[in-house]
Design a protein around this motif. Structure first.
Motif, PDB file in Angstrom:
ATOM      1  N   GLU A 143     109.565 104.999 -39.106  1.00 39.90           N
ATOM      2  CA  GLU A 143     108.368 105.653 -39.629  1.00 39.90           C
ATOM      3  C   GLU A 143     107.891 106.806 -38.758  1.00 39.90           C
ATOM      4  OE1 GLU A 143     105.820 102.344 -41.938  1.00 39.90           O
ATOM      5  OE2 GLU A 143     106.099 101.899 -39.802  1.00 39.90           O
ATOM      6  N   LEU A 144     108.407 106.910 -37.540  1.00 43.30           N
ATOM      7  CA  LEU A 144     107.907 107.936 -36.625  1.00 43.30           C
ATOM      8  C   LEU A 144     108.126 109.363 -37.132  1.00 43.30           C
ATOM      9  CD1 LEU A 144     108.790 106.489 -33.106  1.00 43.30           C
ATOM     10  CD2 LEU A 144     106.611 106.416 -34.340  1.00 43.30           C
ATOM     11  N   PRO A 145     109.284 109.707 -37.722  1.00 47.39           N
ATOM     12  CA  PRO A 145     109.432 111.091 -38.202  1.00 47.39           C
ATOM     13  C   PRO A 145     108.339 111.502 -39.187  1.00 47.39           C
ATOM     14  CG  PRO A 145     111.564 110.010 -38.135  1.00 47.39           C
ATOM     15  CD  PRO A 145     110.546 108.943 -37.859  1.00 47.39           C
ATOM     16  N   ALA A 146     108.013 110.642 -40.151  1.00 50.85           N
ATOM     17  CA  ALA A 146     106.972 110.976 -41.123  1.00 50.85           C
ATOM     18  C   ALA A 146     105.602 111.021 -40.463  1.00 50.85           C
ATOM     19  CB  ALA A 146     106.979 109.968 -42.272  1.00 50.85           C
ATOM     20  N   LEU A 147     105.360 110.115 -39.525  1.00 53.26           N
ATOM     21  CA  LEU A 147     104.082 110.112 -38.823  1.00 53.26           C
ATOM     22  C   LEU A 147     103.899 111.397 -38.024  1.00 53.26           C
ATOM     23  CD1 LEU A 147     101.511 108.564 -37.868  1.00 53.26           C
ATOM     24  CD2 LEU A 147     102.908 107.698 -35.971  1.00 53.26           C
ATOM     25  N   PHE A 148     104.914 111.797 -37.274  1.00 50.43           N
ATOM     26  CA  PHE A 148     104.804 113.012 -36.470  1.00 50.43           C
ATOM     27  C   PHE A 148     104.717 114.258 -37.349  1.00 50.43           C
ATOM     28  CE2 PHE A 148     107.195 110.762 -32.797  1.00 50.43           C
ATOM     29  CZ  PHE A 148     106.045 110.053 -32.487  1.00 50.43           C
ATOM     30  N   ALA A 149     105.370 114.220 -38.506  1.00 49.61           N
ATOM     31  CA  ALA A 149     105.236 115.338 -39.442  1.00 49.61           C
ATOM     32  C   ALA A 149     103.811 115.460 -39.945  1.00 49.61           C
ATOM     33  CB  ALA A 149     106.212 115.163 -40.611  1.00 49.61           C
ATOM     34  N   GLN A 150     103.151 114.330 -40.182  1.00 54.78           N
ATOM     35  CA  GLN A 150     101.745 114.354 -40.596  1.00 54.78           C
ATOM     36  C   GLN A 150     100.870 114.990 -39.519  1.00 54.78           C
ATOM     37  OE1 GLN A 150      99.738 112.820 -43.452  1.00 54.78           O
ATOM     38  NE2 GLN A 150     101.669 113.613 -44.234  1.00 54.78           N
TER      39      GLN A 150
END
Length: 250
Positions: A143-150
């Motif tokens: 989930e980290l890629p989507a979180l950092f993109a946010q």
């Protein structure tokens, strides 16, 4: 491990068998009396580091919980400090804590609270600074890629995403085995019980996190927090990750 004002073992068991959101709603009234709340020493060290790298106008505390991290934002931001969390119970406690907050007077930034999921933030590029304290164990590595993109999306160009990380305990340390036992118990719990309760202390590895931040478009700098000293090999016991959104992609 817990103060007399903290939750009982029975209360913790009920919370652990709930969803993450429901569990934190239940825990909220006593959360500040548990080890899960970020210590003031860490908040003070991060405040000092950000005062040195600022100034900032508008700040966001990602997964703010009961609002302890808002003390950092009201100290380093000039205009606005916002806390976001998906637990209504945590936000209720944060609002109660924030009444009469020094940051809400005419001399400090305006403080506000928003209920939202960190993976679907309801903001555009509205902040110069995003901070987070102790929340990443609730996100699986995938989930980290989507979180950092946010986070990248809600920062203005040139803005900073900052959070402290502590050096992991070595296998000879009792803390290492305690955390390993906790994570193992949580994995067994989630294999046998629904809904899942995502809380893993050993899933957030600095090397992987740095790579994902860079893939999201951040320029990453690690700053030692000298208040916590060094380990035997000379490495810092604690660092502040400062991930900056570039002013331009050119």
């Amino acid at each position: 491990m817990f103060s007399p004002e903290g939750p009982t073992l029975r209360e913790l068991a009920v919370q652990a068998l709930s969803s993450v959101e429901r569990g934190y709603d239940l825990l909220a009234p006593k959360f500040d009396h548990t080890p899960f709340r970020t210590p003031d020493s860490v908040l003070d060290a991060v405040t000092a580091a950000l005062l040195a790298s600022g100034p900032y106008d508008d700040g966001l505390d990602l997964c703010c919980g009961t609002g302890a991290g808002l003390d950092v934002l009201t100290a380093v931001c000039r205009r606005r400090a916002t806390g976001v969390d998906f637990s209504a119970g945590m936000l209720d406690r944060a609002r109660a804590r924030g009444r009469g907050h020094a940051g809400e007077d005419a001399e400090g930034p305006r403080v506000s609270w928003v209920r939202a999921d960190a993976r679907a933030l309801p903001f555009t590029a509205a902040f110069d600074l995003v901070v987070s304290f102790g929340a990443f164990g609730h996100f699986l590595p995938r989930e980290l890629p989507a979180l950092f993109a946010q986070v990248h999306t809600v920062l203005r160009p040139g803005g900073t995403f900052a959070f402290p990380v502590v050096a992991p305990p070595r296998p000879v340390s009792p803390v290492y085995w305690m955390l390993l036992g906790f994570d193992t118990a949580m994995r067994v719990r989630n294999a046998l019980w629904r809904p899942p309760f995502v809380m893993y202390y050993r899933a957030f590895r600095l090397g992987e996190v740095r790579r994902e931040l860079e893939r999201a478009g951040f320029r990453v700098e690690l700053r030692p927090l000298p208040e916590f000293g060094t380990r035997r090999d000379g490495s810092p016991r604690a660092r502040l990750v400062e991930a900056r959104r570039p002013h331009s992609t050119l």
